[in-house]
Motif scaffolding. Structure first.
Motif: not given
Length: 421
Positions: A192-198, A268-271, A318-320, A355-367
């Motif tokens: 079993s082997l895991s290597l990085l893209l490129g 990714l076609k080599d997987e 850019g993750y996978y 590869t995948y991309s996504i964004s996460s949103f958060l409302t900031a309520e500072p002290g």
């Protein structure tokens, strides 16, 4: 506890109390004993394959050369006559004089190192006029391997007065064992082997065959999501690379037993699952390598707006593979990080390279003294979570500035009206 378990225990005790200088280590031939299962395929009416029957068996690899680390002094070889009544009724004694057994230390010390060894012996059906029986043994060591496949030959001719095994109908030795000889082995050190893209990959596949056998072909195939394709094929004097850039070792190394495959510039076609198949003039055996491609995420934390309250955006690109975890925390001045809930996500995006991309949103309520917000990403390609942080100013500073600014404007207006009078 049977005698073979005591044999393992004595070996582990010896290993724990001995360690030789690597420069002083010497080769020593020892017996490697493996608990196995003999797989018997049942037959249904009409000749179709039926259920699989698993029968406990013992495999003794006779006099395997291993490097002595100082623990093998006084080591006792396997004695068939000492088997207990509850031991397997089928014991195979396999001579390894005709081939090499690589990484035999991993098999010998597996129990001491907390590794699990899986061993299955199956019939190997061969159309031959010779009176013999053949078996193929597949051995897997948990963790980093190795995985070994061995083709074993057993003569059917019984000497006068020889006792036959009651179910296998094969002659037994005076010790009550079925004697075989390993004539081909195929091994991989990277099941079993895991290597990085490129990056580039080297998929290990080694083999050893008995004198008189001739290597006729080496094939590498890839299977993924129900489909398969040829990656590389070698026959003597001819090479066919179906995957651009794929290469085998030089022919002189290949003929010496190294059939490793090199893949440059991974996509990714080599997987997939790679099958290294070794074909000789008489036998065929193979190894499977489960190959995974990974891409590490790139993370950026920014403000979506400057309004109050502000919205933080954590872009993960850019993750996978797909599985990934986002965790938000907030930390007040002098305090400890505290998990924050209520984050939302954009739709999942996939780029042309897969590869995948996504964004996460958060409302900031500072002290009241400002707050540090952190977006933490966990992904299989990362040795440790990846974090990015930003500091959000307290709302009082903004409010105070707004009040002062408005008051200043009011005073200026009054002063202007007074001057007009």
């Amino acid at each position: 506890m049977g005698p073979e378990k005591g044999w393992y225990l004595l070996l582990c005790l010896a290993l724990s109390s001995a360690a030789a200088d690597p420069a002083e280590r010497q080769w020593q031939a020892v017996d490697v004993v493996l608990d196995c299962f003999l797989v018997e395929e049942g037959r249904n009416p009409g000749g179709f394959a039926g259920s699989r029957k698993m029968v406990k068996a013992l495999l003794v690899l006779r006099q395997v050369p291993v490097l002595d680390d100082g623990s093998l002094e006084g080591f006792t070889d396997f004695q068939g006559g000492t088997l207990a009544k509850d031991n397997p009724s089928i014991t195979f004694e396999a001579s390894v004089n005709l081939v090499q057994i690589p990484q035999a230390e991993a098999l010998l010390h597996a129990d001491c190192n907390g590794k699990e060894v899986t061993c299955e012996i199956s019939y190997y059906f061969l159309q031959a006029t010779e009176k013999a029986a053949w078996f193929i043994t597949n051995v897997q060591v948990s963790g980093e391997g190795p995985d070994i496949s061995m083709v074993m030959k057993t003569p059917r001719d019984a000497e006068n007065g020889a006792v036959l095994h009651p179910t296998l109908n094969l002659p037994l030795s005076p010790r009550g064992t079925v004697q075989t000889a390993v004539e081909l082995q195929v091994t991989t050190q990277t099941p079993s082997l895991s290597l990085l893209l490129g990056s580039s990959a080297s998929l290990h596949c080694g083999f050893s065959m008995a004198p008189g056998l001739v290597l006729t072909s080496v094939e590498w195939r890839r299977q993924h999501k129900g489909s398969g394709q040829m990656v590389y094929r070698w026959t003597k004097g001819q090479q066919h690379a179906k995957r651009e850039g794929a290469t085998l070792e030089p022919e002189q190394l290949l003929l010496a037993g190294d059939a490793s495959l090199t893949l440059p510039s991974l996509t990714l076609k080599d997987e997939g699952t790679y099958i290294c198949q070794i074909t000789t003039s008489l036998y065929q055996a193979q190894q499977n390598i489960h190959f995974h491609i990974q891409a590490s995420p790139k993370v950026r934390l920014s403000l979506a707006n400057k309004a109050v309250p502000a919205t933080l955006v954590c872009n993960i690109a850019g993750y996978y593979p797909l599985d990934m975890t986002v965790k938000w925390t907030r930390e007040e001045l002098g305090g400890a990080p505290v998990p924050v809930s209520g984050a939302s996500f954009s739709g999942l995006r996939q780029s042309s390279d897969g590869t995948y991309s996504i964004s996460s949103f958060l409302t900031a309520e500072p002290g009241p003294e400002g707050t540090t917000y952190t977006c933490q990403i966990t992904h299989i390609s990362l040795e440790q979570p990846l974090s990015v942080s930003t500091w959000i100013a307290p709302p009082e500073q903004e409010t105070t500035f707004g009040v002062l600014f408005a008051s200043g404007l009011f005073l200026l207006a009054l002063l202007f009206l007074g001057l007009q009078r």
